[in-house]
Design a protein around this motif. Structure first.
Motif, mmCIF file in Angstrom:
data_model
loop_
_atom_site.group_PDB
_atom_site.id
_atom_site.type_symbol
_atom_site.label_atom_id
_atom_site.label_comp_id
_atom_site.label_asym_id
_atom_site.label_seq_id
_atom_site.Cartn_x
_atom_site.Cartn_y
_atom_site.Cartn_z
ATOM 1 N N GLU A 1 9.301 -25.015 -15.535
ATOM 2 C CA GLU A 1 8.569 -23.812 -15.670
ATOM 3 C C GLU A 1 7.615 -23.458 -15.091
ATOM 4 N N VAL A 2 6.338 -24.219 -14.422
ATOM 5 C CA VAL A 2 5.080 -23.762 -13.721
ATOM 6 C C VAL A 2 5.433 -23.955 -12.271
ATOM 7 N N GLN A 3 6.531 -24.156 -11.749
ATOM 8 C CA GLN A 3 6.964 -23.696 -10.450
ATOM 9 C C GLN A 3 7.318 -22.460 -10.663
ATOM 10 N N GLU A 4 7.775 -22.020 -11.872
ATOM 11 C CA GLU A 4 8.839 -20.881 -11.512
ATOM 12 C C GLU A 4 7.358 -19.904 -11.559
ATOM 13 N N LEU A 5 6.280 -19.883 -12.716
ATOM 14 C CA LEU A 5 5.559 -19.108 -12.942
ATOM 15 C C LEU A 5 4.628 -18.934 -11.502
ATOM 16 N N CYS A 6 4.608 -19.818 -10.545
ATOM 17 C CA CYS A 6 3.736 -19.626 -9.709
ATOM 18 C C CYS A 6 4.911 -19.550 -8.263
ATOM 19 N N GLU A 7 6.380 -19.466 -9.055
ATOM 20 C CA GLU A 7 6.729 -18.144 -7.585
ATOM 21 C C GLU A 7 7.076 -16.982 -7.890
ATOM 22 N N VAL A 8 6.419 -16.656 -9.382
ATOM 23 C CA VAL A 8 6.820 -15.344 -9.899
ATOM 24 C C VAL A 8 5.495 -14.347 -9.713
ATOM 25 N N ILE A 9 4.849 -14.937 -9.103
ATOM 26 C CA ILE A 9 2.837 -14.794 -9.161
ATOM 27 C C ILE A 9 2.981 -14.296 -7.618
ATOM 28 N N ARG A 10 3.403 -15.639 -7.139
ATOM 29 C CA ARG A 10 3.669 -15.396 -5.256
ATOM 30 C C ARG A 10 4.563 -13.932 -4.842
ATOM 31 N N SER A 11 5.657 -13.980 -5.318
ATOM 32 C CA SER A 11 6.478 -12.768 -5.667
ATOM 33 C C SER A 11 5.725 -11.421 -6.259
ATOM 34 N N ILE A 12 5.376 -11.263 -7.285
ATOM 35 C CA ILE A 12 4.959 -9.543 -7.455
ATOM 36 C C ILE A 12 3.163 -9.632 -7.363
ATOM 37 N N GLY A 13 2.831 -10.616 -7.004
ATOM 38 C CA GLY A 13 0.714 -10.542 -7.153
ATOM 39 C C GLY A 13 1.037 -10.129 -5.457
ATOM 40 N N GLU A 14 -0.495 -9.920 -5.074
ATOM 41 C CA GLU A 14 -0.708 -9.139 -4.212
ATOM 42 C C GLU A 14 -1.911 -10.048 -3.455
ATOM 43 N N PRO A 15 -1.978 -10.036 -2.259
ATOM 44 C CA PRO A 15 -2.520 -11.326 -1.479
ATOM 45 C C PRO A 15 -4.228 -10.035 -1.342
ATOM 46 N N ARG A 16 -5.382 -10.973 -1.564
ATOM 47 C CA ARG A 16 -6.889 -10.522 -1.636
ATOM 48 C C ARG A 16 -7.231 -11.497 -1.015
ATOM 49 N N HIS A 17 -8.558 -11.111 -0.329
ATOM 50 C CA HIS A 17 -9.756 -12.309 0.464
ATOM 51 C C HIS A 17 -10.458 -13.097 -0.500
ATOM 52 N N LYS A 18 -10.188 -14.117 -0.242
ATOM 53 C CA LYS A 18 -11.493 -15.047 -0.904
ATOM 54 C C LYS A 18 -12.336 -14.893 -0.847
ATOM 55 N N ASP A 19 -13.194 -15.284 -1.713
ATOM 56 C CA ASP A 19 -15.117 -15.725 -1.508
ATOM 57 C C ASP A 19 -15.402 -16.320 -0.110
ATOM 58 N N LEU A 20 -16.561 -17.120 0.184
ATOM 59 C CA LEU A 20 -16.726 -17.702 1.154
ATOM 60 C C LEU A 20 -16.511 -18.978 0.674
ATOM 61 N N ASP A 21 -16.990 -19.257 -0.277
ATOM 62 C CA ASP A 21 -16.890 -20.056 -1.186
ATOM 63 C C ASP A 21 -15.240 -21.354 -1.478
ATOM 64 N N ALA A 22 -14.407 -19.604 -0.911
ATOM 65 C CA ALA A 22 -13.383 -21.044 -1.705
ATOM 66 C C ALA A 22 -12.768 -22.091 -0.580
ATOM 67 N N SER A 23 -11.760 -22.805 -1.065
ATOM 68 C CA SER A 23 -11.583 -23.695 -0.090
ATOM 69 C C SER A 23 -10.298 -23.463 0.127
ATOM 70 N N SER A 24 -9.438 -22.149 0.623
ATOM 71 C CA SER A 24 -8.613 -21.667 1.491
ATOM 72 C C SER A 24 -8.639 -22.407 2.492
ATOM 73 N N SER A 25 -7.981 -22.758 3.822
ATOM 74 C CA SER A 25 -8.754 -22.404 5.143
ATOM 75 C C SER A 25 -8.191 -20.985 5.209
ATOM 76 N N ASN A 26 -7.628 -19.760 4.328
ATOM 77 C CA ASN A 26 -6.957 -18.563 5.577
ATOM 78 C C ASN A 26 -7.870 -17.885 4.733
ATOM 79 N N GLY A 27 -8.799 -18.329 3.187
ATOM 80 C CA GLY A 27 -9.508 -17.034 2.990
ATOM 81 C C GLY A 27 -8.692 -16.106 2.221
ATOM 82 N N LYS A 28 -7.179 -16.235 2.353
ATOM 83 C CA LYS A 28 -6.475 -15.206 0.924
ATOM 84 C C LYS A 28 -6.173 -16.178 0.345
ATOM 85 N N ALA A 29 -6.223 -14.959 -0.926
ATOM 86 C CA ALA A 29 -5.285 -15.583 -2.347
ATOM 87 C C ALA A 29 -4.261 -14.691 -2.852
ATOM 88 N N ILE A 30 -3.443 -14.996 -3.234
ATOM 89 C CA ILE A 30 -2.252 -14.168 -4.195
ATOM 90 C C ILE A 30 -2.764 -14.463 -5.574
#
Length: 178
Positions: free
Chosen positions: A98-127
């Motif tokens: 169910e947690v994996q399904e929730l992440c897939e739903v967020i990925r499908s309906i969410g919008e990519p946004r730029h993260k702050d500079l202190d974020a741990s993501s390498s590409n700087g984008k988050a959904i």
């Protein structure tokens, strides 16, 4: 010609079972031996006494089973190979799906946004997605959205402000897929 069926019980003594008497077609015959009843009762009684010896809530407990003490590795865990352990594993697997399904739903309906500079993501984008929008899409899938969101946050898969999300008042809270 009787429409009511009749039931007749013939009790036998400790010896052989006598042959049943002749009855009409709509009469049932049940032959029960007293010896068989006594043996069944004794067997059940013995099994129940053994069960009560291991039952921690019985007044007939004996310290024959070693109970793990606080601080030991298996304290608070079900016995290895028990049905309780299997049910726990099955529940863990179900919730993980169910947690994996929730992440897939967020990925499908969410919008990519730029993260702050202190974020741990390498590409700087988050959904990201607002809770209200996620609730509207997810309500047909499961009625346990908030609990699954809390579980996903505990596993560091999503992040959001606040401890609890309430429909209506928290509709604009942003949920970020990590």
């Amino acid at each position: 010609m009787g429409t009511n069926s009749q039931s007749t019980t013939v009790m036998a003594t400790e010896g052989d079972v006598p042959a049943p008497a002749q009855f009409s077609d709509d009469t049932a015959v049940c032959i029960v031996s007293v010896k068989g009843l006594k043996e069944n009762w004794q067997r059940w009684s013995s099994e129940h006494q053994e069960y009560q010896k291991n039952n921690p809530f019985s007044h007939d407990t004996r310290p024959s089973v070693v109970v793990p003490q606080r601080g030991q590795d298996d304290y608070g865990r079900p016995l290895q190979g028990s049905m309780t352990e299997q049910r726990g594993k099955d529940a863990h697997t179900h919730i993980s799906k169910e947690v994996q399904e929730l992440c897939e739903v967020i990925r499908s309906i969410g919008e990519p946004r730029h993260k702050d500079l202190d974020a741990s993501s390498s590409n700087g984008k988050a959904i990201t997605v607002e809770f209200g929008k996620l609730f509207e899409h997810y309500v047909t899938i499961s009625n346990k959205l908030v609990g699954i969101l809390l579980r996903a946050r505990k596993q560091r898969l999503v992040d959001f402000e606040g401890e609890m999300l309430w429909q209506g008042q928290d509709n604009h809270v942003v949920i970020t897929l990590l």
